[in-house]
Design an enzyme around this catalytic site. Structure first.
Site, PDB file in Angstrom:
ATOM      1  N   GLN A   1     105.366  49.911  13.190  1.00 60.65           N
ATOM      2  CA  GLN A   1     103.943  49.597  13.040  1.00 60.65           C
ATOM      3  C   GLN A   1     103.471  48.743  14.202  1.00 60.65           C
ATOM      4  O   GLN A   1     104.110  47.762  14.566  1.00 60.65           O
ATOM      5  CB  GLN A   1     103.644  48.856  11.733  1.00 60.65           C
ATOM      6  CG  GLN A   1     102.136  48.700  11.528  1.00 60.65           C
ATOM      7  CD  GLN A   1     101.751  47.854  10.333  1.00 60.65           C
ATOM      8  OE1 GLN A   1     101.960  46.651  10.340  1.00 60.65           O
ATOM      9  NE2 GLN A   1     101.180  48.474   9.310  1.00 60.65           N
TER      10      GLN A   1
ATOM     11  N   CYS B   1      95.832  43.564   8.166  1.00 64.82           N
ATOM     12  CA  CYS B   1      96.309  42.181   8.121  1.00 64.82           C
ATOM     13  C   CYS B   1      95.138  41.214   7.885  1.00 64.82           C
ATOM     14  O   CYS B   1      94.156  41.236   8.627  1.00 64.82           O
ATOM     15  CB  CYS B   1      97.016  41.830   9.426  1.00 64.82           C
ATOM     16  SG  CYS B   1      97.678  40.148   9.439  1.00 64.82           S
TER      17      CYS B   1
ATOM     18  N   GLY C   1     105.028  46.964  -1.095  1.00 67.24           N
ATOM     19  CA  GLY C   1     105.275  45.752  -0.325  1.00 67.24           C
ATOM     20  C   GLY C   1     105.985  44.707  -1.161  1.00 67.24           C
ATOM     21  O   GLY C   1     107.198  44.763  -1.377  1.00 67.24           O
ATOM     22  N   ARG C   2     105.212  43.751  -1.685  1.00 62.36           N
ATOM     23  CA  ARG C   2     105.811  42.599  -2.368  1.00 62.36           C
ATOM     24  C   ARG C   2     106.673  42.977  -3.572  1.00 62.36           C
ATOM     25  O   ARG C   2     107.565  42.217  -3.957  1.00 62.36           O
ATOM     26  CB  ARG C   2     104.691  41.639  -2.804  1.00 62.36           C
ATOM     27  CG  ARG C   2     103.956  40.980  -1.638  1.00 62.36           C
ATOM     28  CD  ARG C   2     102.758  40.178  -2.136  1.00 62.36           C
ATOM     29  NE  ARG C   2     101.758  41.045  -2.764  1.00 62.36           N
ATOM     30  CZ  ARG C   2     100.881  40.631  -3.693  1.00 62.36           C
ATOM     31  NH1 ARG C   2     100.901  39.379  -4.094  1.00 62.36           N
ATOM     32  NH2 ARG C   2     100.004  41.472  -4.195  1.00 62.36           N
TER      33      ARG C   2
ATOM     34  N   ASN D   1      98.182  51.452  -1.936  1.00 60.33           N
ATOM     35  CA  ASN D   1      98.974  50.231  -1.814  1.00 60.33           C
ATOM     36  C   ASN D   1      98.295  49.127  -2.614  1.00 60.33           C
ATOM     37  O   ASN D   1      97.080  49.020  -2.630  1.00 60.33           O
ATOM     38  CB  ASN D   1      99.077  49.846  -0.334  1.00 60.33           C
ATOM     39  CG  ASN D   1      99.817  48.543  -0.076  1.00 60.33           C
ATOM     40  OD1 ASN D   1      99.423  47.777   0.784  1.00 60.33           O
ATOM     41  ND2 ASN D   1     100.883  48.286  -0.801  1.00 60.33           N
ATOM     42  N   GLY D   2      99.123  48.320  -3.291  1.00 61.41           N
ATOM     43  CA  GLY D   2      98.599  47.172  -4.020  1.00 61.41           C
ATOM     44  C   GLY D   2      99.065  47.144  -5.462  1.00 61.41           C
ATOM     45  O   GLY D   2      98.777  48.053  -6.241  1.00 61.41           O
ATOM     46  N   ASP D   3      99.815  46.101  -5.832  1.00 62.77           N
ATOM     47  CA  ASP D   3     100.234  45.842  -7.207  1.00 62.77           C
ATOM     48  C   ASP D   3     101.174  46.902  -7.768  1.00 62.77           C
ATOM     49  O   ASP D   3     101.089  47.262  -8.943  1.00 62.77           O
ATOM     50  CB  ASP D   3      99.017  45.694  -8.132  1.00 62.77           C
ATOM     51  CG  ASP D   3      98.168  44.475  -7.795  1.00 62.77           C
ATOM     52  OD1 ASP D   3      98.595  43.675  -6.941  1.00 62.77           O
ATOM     53  OD2 ASP D   3      97.079  44.336  -8.376  1.00 62.77           O
TER      54      ASP D   3
ATOM     55  N   LYS E   1      96.940  52.122   8.438  1.00 59.99           N
ATOM     56  CA  LYS E   1      96.947  51.319   7.212  1.00 59.99           C
ATOM     57  C   LYS E   1      95.795  50.328   7.293  1.00 59.99           C
ATOM     58  O   LYS E   1      95.614  49.660   8.314  1.00 59.99           O
ATOM     59  CB  LYS E   1      98.272  50.588   7.031  1.00 59.99           C
ATOM     60  CG  LYS E   1      98.394  49.887   5.681  1.00 59.99           C
ATOM     61  CD  LYS E   1      99.816  49.384   5.452  1.00 59.99           C
ATOM     62  CE  LYS E   1      99.975  48.828   4.033  1.00 59.99           C
ATOM     63  NZ  LYS E   1      99.308  47.524   3.857  1.00 59.99           N
TER      64      LYS E   1
END
Length: 396
Positions: A86, A117, A243-244, A219-221, A157
């Site tokens: 990336q 970001c 991700g997380r 993306n997300g949660d 992204k």
């Protein structure tokens, strides 16, 4: 546990997701995370599951100038296929040159551009999630990067926008599609939301309706395989970016492969494929430390780097604070082995080990260049300021 080859270049007969020539049996992408998704972590995730594993964000100017740290970060282990990097930047010419270097030197099979970001040091110079507001600049960057990439697929992204009053994801998604991007991924939060609250999955569905000729990834949660299945069902997206949710849980990619890969059973909740007992987690933590030592070629540095992962791995497990603190002070693999040896086994704790992990925080006003929101075009003097942003790199 290893689940099938994670990706193949033009070999999967019926891939769940195709990004240019890259065929993925499991429509899952590891999100770039600074200080996390180095070669060691990517290799570990591959050992458990399947997907496309992206490097930490690389500053394009640092790559063009061959910054030593950057050149190390873009290296891949021989086991990594497809190789993914990336890039971040604000200057179309510099980004295009960075892409040309990657392609000419055969350093990656896939390139992703970061426009998501939310970190102040990036957005205050007009980069990251702030940049798509300047839609002409955004289009120029993607067009030049796609041209420089040639046959190497290039993806984008992004976030929903800067804040709820300055949304950019539909315009940016269509512009990326028109520019020849191979796919677009949306983190369904604005920059001002940072990582707080809940991701707005409905925005992923909106983007999927607007961008029709290339894959749209959400993306997300995504904290579990069930979350990934639900996101794809609710939004119609073509794949997920995680991700997380995999912090301290690299085996999540195995569960995602079981839920979304070729062997997935239609309908119903995906069943866990990993019995994540405390003994299993200890082994994963130890393997991660070992890979970090190999990556850094320095035992002390590798053991220091694993320290940030201690709380994530042992979240919800009966591992006391003193022992966690001791693991976070260990400087050799032997010390880690000795400490892990004092920890007995225990069953998977269920809800205590699940849910959100990693940074969250609260909504905050996005740091932006002065007058940034006055127009969607680049004003006089702003271009020079933005190019200056790329000189402020730390090699990542």
């Amino acid at each position: 546990m290893t689940i099938a080859p994670d990706s193949a270049l033009d070999t999967a007969p019926a891939p769940a997701l195709r990004i240019g020539p890259i065929a993925l049996d499991t429509p899952v992408v590891l999100a770039p995370m600074a200080g996390i998704t180095n070669t060691a972590f990517r290799r570990l995730c591959r050992e458990y599951g399947a997907g496309l594993y992206v490097s930490e964000m690389i500053t394009s100017r640092a790559l063009v100038e061959r910054n030593a740290i950057t050149m190390r970060l873009i290296q891949h282990h021989e086991s990594e296929t497809a190789r993914s990097i990336q890039l971040y930047g604000v200057d179309p010419a510099t980004i295009a040159e960075a892409v040309r270097i990657i392609v000419a030197e055969d350093r990656a099979d896939h390139i992703d551009l970061n426009f998501g970001c939310p970190v102040p040091k990036v957005t205050r110079k007009g980069g990251g999630a702030a940049l798509p507001w300047k839609i002409g600049l955004f289009s120029d960057i993607v067009q030049r990067a796609v041209k420089a990439a040639g046959d190497v697929p290039l993806t984008v992204k992004m976030r929903k926008g800067i804040n709820k009053d300055h949304l950019t994801f539909i315009d940016a998604g269509r512009a990326a599609e028109d520019a020849g991007a191979a796919a677009v991924a949306l983190h369904a939060r604005t920059a001002s939301e940072y990582y707080s609250g809940h991701a707005d999955w409905s925005a992923i569905g909106e983007l999927k309706q607007a961008v029709t000729s290339i894959p749209v990834l959400g993306n997300g949660d995504i904290w579990s395989a069930a979350d990934a299945v639900r996101m794809m069902e609710e939004t119609g997206c073509d794949g997920v970016v995680v991700g997380r949710g995999c912090l301290g849980r690299p085996w999540l990619f195995g569960e995602l492969a079981a839920a979304l890969g070729p062997s997935a059973q239609p309908g119903g909740e995906p069943a866990p494929v990993v019995d994540a007992t405390l003994g299993f987690v200890k082994d994963a933590f130890r393997r991660h430390a070992e890979l970090l030592v190999e990556f850094f070629e320095d035992e002390d540095r590798g053991c220091k780097d694993i320290r940030k992962h201690v709380a994530w791995y042992f979240k919800g497990y009966p591992v006391g604070g003193e022992l966690r603190a001791a693991l976070a002070r260990a400087s050799t693999l032997q010390e880690i082995d000795d400490l892990l040896g004092t920890i007995g086994d225990a069953p998977y704790p269920g809800v205590g080990a699940e849910g959100q992990r990693g940074r969250a925080g609260s909504p905050k006003r996005t740091a932006l260049p002065e007058g940034w929101l006055d127009s969607r075009e680049i004003g006089e003097g702003v271009g020079d300021m933005m190019r200056g942003a790329e000189t402020e790199n730390d090699g990542g």
